[in-house]
Write a protein that holds these residues in place. Structure first.
Motif, PDB file in Angstrom:
ATOM      1  N   SER A 158       7.242  -1.308   5.701  1.00 45.74           N
ATOM      2  CA  SER A 158       7.113  -2.453   5.654  1.00 45.74           C
ATOM      3  C   SER A 158       7.324  -2.860   3.820  1.00 45.74           C
ATOM      4  O   SER A 158       7.233  -3.675   3.928  1.00 45.74           O
ATOM      5  CB  SER A 158       6.026  -3.313   6.400  1.00 45.74           C
ATOM      6  OG  SER A 158       6.360  -4.840   6.110  1.00 45.74           O
ATOM      7  N   VAL A 159       6.396  -2.336   2.995  1.00 38.26           N
ATOM      8  CA  VAL A 159       6.470  -2.680   1.727  1.00 38.26           C
ATOM      9  C   VAL A 159       7.037  -1.930   1.007  1.00 38.26           C
ATOM     10  O   VAL A 159       7.801  -3.681   0.373  1.00 38.26           O
ATOM     11  CB  VAL A 159       4.744  -1.975   1.210  1.00 38.26           C
ATOM     12  CG1 VAL A 159       5.215  -2.110  -0.609  1.00 38.26           C
ATOM     13  CG2 VAL A 159       3.670  -2.687   1.552  1.00 38.26           C
ATOM     14  N   GLU A 160       8.012  -1.291   1.348  1.00 36.12           N
ATOM     15  CA  GLU A 160       9.596  -0.604   0.403  1.00 36.12           C
ATOM     16  C   GLU A 160      10.418  -1.880   0.910  1.00 36.12           C
ATOM     17  O   GLU A 160      11.234  -2.216   0.364  1.00 36.12           O
ATOM     18  CB  GLU A 160       9.584   0.391   1.126  1.00 36.12           C
ATOM     19  CG  GLU A 160       8.638   1.606   0.280  1.00 36.12           C
ATOM     20  CD  GLU A 160       8.816   3.125   0.902  1.00 36.12           C
ATOM     21  OE1 GLU A 160       8.956   3.744  -0.176  1.00 36.12           O
ATOM     22  OE2 GLU A 160       8.393   2.768   2.221  1.00 36.12           O
ATOM     23  N   GLU A 202       1.017  -9.423   3.985  1.00 35.03           N
ATOM     24  CA  GLU A 202       1.464  -9.056   5.370  1.00 35.03           C
ATOM     25  C   GLU A 202       2.345  -7.812   5.301  1.00 35.03           C
ATOM     26  O   GLU A 202       1.906  -7.268   6.646  1.00 35.03           O
ATOM     27  CB  GLU A 202       2.823 -10.608   5.471  1.00 35.03           C
ATOM     28  CG  GLU A 202       1.450 -11.752   5.562  1.00 35.03           C
ATOM     29  CD  GLU A 202       2.600 -12.988   6.557  1.00 35.03           C
ATOM     30  OE1 GLU A 202       1.996 -14.054   6.577  1.00 35.03           O
ATOM     31  OE2 GLU A 202       3.417 -12.703   5.539  1.00 35.03           O
ATOM     32  N   ALA A 203       2.715  -7.552   5.088  1.00 34.40           N
ATOM     33  CA  ALA A 203       3.393  -6.330   4.660  1.00 34.40           C
ATOM     34  C   ALA A 203       2.679  -4.941   4.746  1.00 34.40           C
ATOM     35  O   ALA A 203       2.417  -3.906   5.512  1.00 34.40           O
ATOM     36  CB  ALA A 203       4.729  -6.198   3.344  1.00 34.40           C
ATOM     37  N   GLU A 204       1.602  -5.144   3.442  1.00 31.45           N
ATOM     38  CA  GLU A 204       0.397  -3.996   3.952  1.00 31.45           C
ATOM     39  C   GLU A 204      -0.210  -3.904   4.948  1.00 31.45           C
ATOM     40  O   GLU A 204      -0.515  -3.101   5.762  1.00 31.45           O
ATOM     41  CB  GLU A 204      -0.514  -4.621   2.471  1.00 31.45           C
ATOM     42  CG  GLU A 204       0.172  -3.931   1.095  1.00 31.45           C
ATOM     43  CD  GLU A 204      -0.602  -4.024   0.380  1.00 31.45           C
ATOM     44  OE1 GLU A 204      -1.762  -5.067   0.126  1.00 31.45           O
ATOM     45  OE2 GLU A 204      -0.188  -4.654  -1.008  1.00 31.45           O
ATOM     46  N   HIS A 233       8.006  -7.038  13.671  1.00 30.90           N
ATOM     47  CA  HIS A 233       6.710  -6.309  12.663  1.00 30.90           C
ATOM     48  C   HIS A 233       7.023  -5.776  12.031  1.00 30.90           C
ATOM     49  O   HIS A 233       7.928  -4.480  11.587  1.00 30.90           O
ATOM     50  CB  HIS A 233       6.129  -5.425  14.375  1.00 30.90           C
ATOM     51  CG  HIS A 233       4.891  -5.297  13.522  1.00 30.90           C
ATOM     52  ND1 HIS A 233       3.485  -4.646  14.459  1.00 30.90           N
ATOM     53  CD2 HIS A 233       3.690  -5.423  12.453  1.00 30.90           C
ATOM     54  CE1 HIS A 233       2.202  -4.677  14.126  1.00 30.90           C
ATOM     55  NE2 HIS A 233       2.584  -5.122  12.177  1.00 30.90           N
ATOM     56  N   GLY A 234       6.313  -6.092  10.358  1.00 34.46           N
ATOM     57  CA  GLY A 234       6.685  -5.593   9.931  1.00 34.46           C
ATOM     58  C   GLY A 234       8.237  -6.452   9.093  1.00 34.46           C
ATOM     59  O   GLY A 234       8.650  -5.597   8.221  1.00 34.46           O
ATOM     60  N   ILE A 235       9.392  -7.114   9.525  1.00 36.47           N
ATOM     61  CA  ILE A 235      10.594  -7.973   9.166  1.00 36.47           C
ATOM     62  C   ILE A 235      10.532  -8.883   8.366  1.00 36.47           C
ATOM     63  O   ILE A 235       9.832 -10.020   8.517  1.00 36.47           O
ATOM     64  CB  ILE A 235      11.246  -7.797  10.356  1.00 36.47           C
ATOM     65  CG1 ILE A 235      11.476  -6.276  11.355  1.00 36.47           C
ATOM     66  CG2 ILE A 235      12.760  -8.576   9.848  1.00 36.47           C
ATOM     67  CD1 ILE A 235      12.026  -4.859  10.612  1.00 36.47           C
ATOM     68  N   PRO A 236      10.700  -9.009   7.302  1.00 38.09           N
ATOM     69  CA  PRO A 236      10.964 -10.285   6.371  1.00 38.09           C
ATOM     70  C   PRO A 236      11.735 -11.371   7.241  1.00 38.09           C
ATOM     71  O   PRO A 236      12.668 -10.670   7.822  1.00 38.09           O
ATOM     72  CB  PRO A 236      11.404  -9.771   5.025  1.00 38.09           C
ATOM     73  CG  PRO A 236      11.654  -7.824   5.397  1.00 38.09           C
ATOM     74  CD  PRO A 236      11.087  -7.963   6.213  1.00 38.09           C
ATOM     75  N   TYR A 237      11.870 -12.197   6.769  1.00 32.11           N
ATOM     76  CA  TYR A 237      12.387 -13.501   7.501  1.00 32.11           C
ATOM     77  C   TYR A 237      11.662 -15.309   6.070  1.00 32.11           C
ATOM     78  O   TYR A 237      11.102 -14.665   5.579  1.00 32.11           O
ATOM     79  CB  TYR A 237      11.539 -13.513   8.964  1.00 32.11           C
ATOM     80  CG  TYR A 237      10.938 -14.209   8.992  1.00 32.11           C
ATOM     81  CD1 TYR A 237      10.369 -15.921   9.384  1.00 32.11           C
ATOM     82  CD2 TYR A 237       8.712 -14.188   8.833  1.00 32.11           C
ATOM     83  CE1 TYR A 237       9.034 -16.855   9.229  1.00 32.11           C
ATOM     84  CE2 TYR A 237       8.361 -14.482   8.754  1.00 32.11           C
ATOM     85  CZ  TYR A 237       8.172 -15.941   9.443  1.00 32.11           C
ATOM     86  OH  TYR A 237       6.973 -16.821   9.812  1.00 32.11           O
TER      87      TYR A 237
END
Length: 454
Positions: free
Chosen positions: A22-24, A54-56, A72-76
């Motif tokens: 998710s960080v990437e 949040e990504a971590e 889960h882990g998706i940017p918005y």
């Protein structure tokens, strides 16, 4: 291809397979924003530090087998009318430049609970009123397909961010078309849910009787997944679960009379609408022309309610802080002074009547098809920044009746997107997504993207 271009479902598969983190995924979106947002002006506030945390956390949770759902882990990102705890929510106005809410709006809380990663807050016309304006704290968002043109309002930054590839999904609000017209002008998918299907608490209101909260997304499936994450739990079908189902035999009423003889109709738009009806027929749907209640009367009734309720909400601030409003916003609000209580009561009564008439159509039809806007996005040169300019749409009546609506790309004219809308019965968002996804898969309109130097 950048990770930022993956659909929500594709990104979710990669995260769960540990193909990337998710960080990437977040880093790819931040790189895209750095490369493009200076041209698009979609973001008002970028929450990079929060997003990284949040990504971590999403990576840690998924590694432990804790899966919060498809986002889960998706940017918005969120329209800057939607409260976020500890992050300013300005409503696009000088009045709220320093306003920092203490708690999240319900819709923001639902996305956080689902593990989604907040990138930031997006441009809006002042308090979701009118625009574009030149006397507000933030510059107007620009159309990714032609930066000399508007994205439409008031979810202008949401449309620019999604269509410009900065994020796959964003949340907007729609009181008279503010999810659907930016989607049509900018070439993305917009879902205005049925009234009260998504909680409004914590969203700065424009008109309590008409406001709806929903996604602007890069595809129908992205919109469906986002809607499922933010909708109030109910017995209705999952919208995402309907994606991929056949539409053969579904009945669609084509409200062609609502636009075809209007002098404001751009000729390309009428041709594209007829082609869309034909495409849906080829996909197996049964298309029949139908008549809807008089558009102008419905729009007028909705406008009466909107102006009255908006004025009531803002009246104290208008009296004490009038200089902090933009000129267009203040004048739009002031129009509510001419509306009487009897006017509002009659408008609500007519709205209930029209709702019943459209409900009766859904005894025969699975959806209604019509145009979203009568023309492509106008250029900024058509606006002086101070006086409102009417842009012809076919959207407000379904805020008045409360029906859900899905707005979809249906082609281009002179390099600018055109859009249609599908209207469904109450609780019928899933059926709309089924039809919309089939149309999207059967045409190439959504595959065409704006060109950027990066």
């Amino acid at each position: 291809m950048s990770l930022a271009d993956l659909s929500i479902a594709e990104a979710g598969e990669g995260l769960r397979a540990r193909t990337f983190s998710s960080v990437e995924l977040l880093s790819a979106h931040l790189e895209r924003i750095a490369a493009r947002d200076s041209a698009l002006q979609a973001f008002v506030t970028l929450t990079e530090d929060r997003a990284r945390a949040e990504a971590e956390r999403a990576d840690d949770e998924l590694a432990r087998g804790e899966d919060r759902g498809p986002l889960h882990g998706i940017p918005y990102a969120l329209k800057d009318l939607i409260d976020t705890a500890g992050i300013r929510t300005t409503g696009g106005s000088k009045l709220h430049l320093e306003r920092v809410p203490q708690r999240d709006a319900d819709v923001a809380g639902s996305l956080a609970d689902g593990g989604a990663v907040l990138l930031g807050k997006l441009m809006t016309y002042e308090f979701a009123l009118v625009g574009p304006s030149t006397d507000l704290p933030f510059p107007a968002a620009r159309n990714p397909f032609n930066r000399d043109h508007i994205t439409g309002g008031s979810s202008s930054g949401s449309a620019a961010a999604v269509a410009g590839g900065l994020v796959r999904t964003a949340i907007g609000s729609d009181t008279g078309g503010s999810i659907r017209s930016p989607s049509a002008y900018s070439g993305c998918v917009g879902l205005k849910p049925g009234y009260e299907r998504v909680p409004r608490r914590g969203v700065i209101p424009l008109s309590e009787s008409l406001d709806c909260i929903g996604p602007l997304s890069a595809s129908v499936k992205d919109a469906a997944l986002t809607f499922d994450a933010i909708a109030t739990p109910s017995d209705f079908d999952s919208a995402a679960a309907e994606i991929g189902r056949d539409i053969a035999g579904l009945r669609i009423g084509y409200a062609r009379d609502w636009f075809i003889d209007d002098p404001a109709l751009q000729p390309d738009m009428g041709v594209a609408m007829d082609a869309a009806a034909s495409d849906l027929s080829i996909l197996g749907a049964r298309i029949e022309e139908i008549a809807l209640p008089d558009y102008e009367a419905m729009e007028a009734a909705g406008a009466i309610i909107l102006h009255a309720e908006a004025l009531a909400y803002h009246l104290d601030d208008m009296r004490s802080r009038s200089a902090d409003y933009g000129r267009q916003g203040f004048n739009s609000l002031a129009a509510g002074v001419a509306v009487t209580g009897d006017d509002v009561e009659r408008a609500h009564r007519l709205g209930r009547k029209w709702r019943s008439e459209i409900d009766a159509l859904f005894a025969r039809y699975d959806a209604i098809l019509t145009v979203t806007t009568l023309a492509t996005a106008p250029a900024f040169s058509a606006f002086d920044g101070e006086s409102p300019v009417w842009t012809p749409m076919r959207t407000l009546p379904f805020n008045l009746t409360g029906h859900p609506v899905l707005a979809l790309p249906m082609g281009f004219a002179n390099g600018l997107p055109m859009g249609l809308q599908l209207i469904g019965r109450h609780g019928g968002e899933a059926r709309l997504c089924r039809i919309g996804a089939a149309y999207e898969a059967g045409t190439d309109h959504s595959a065409q993207k704006p060109v950027f130097a990066d």
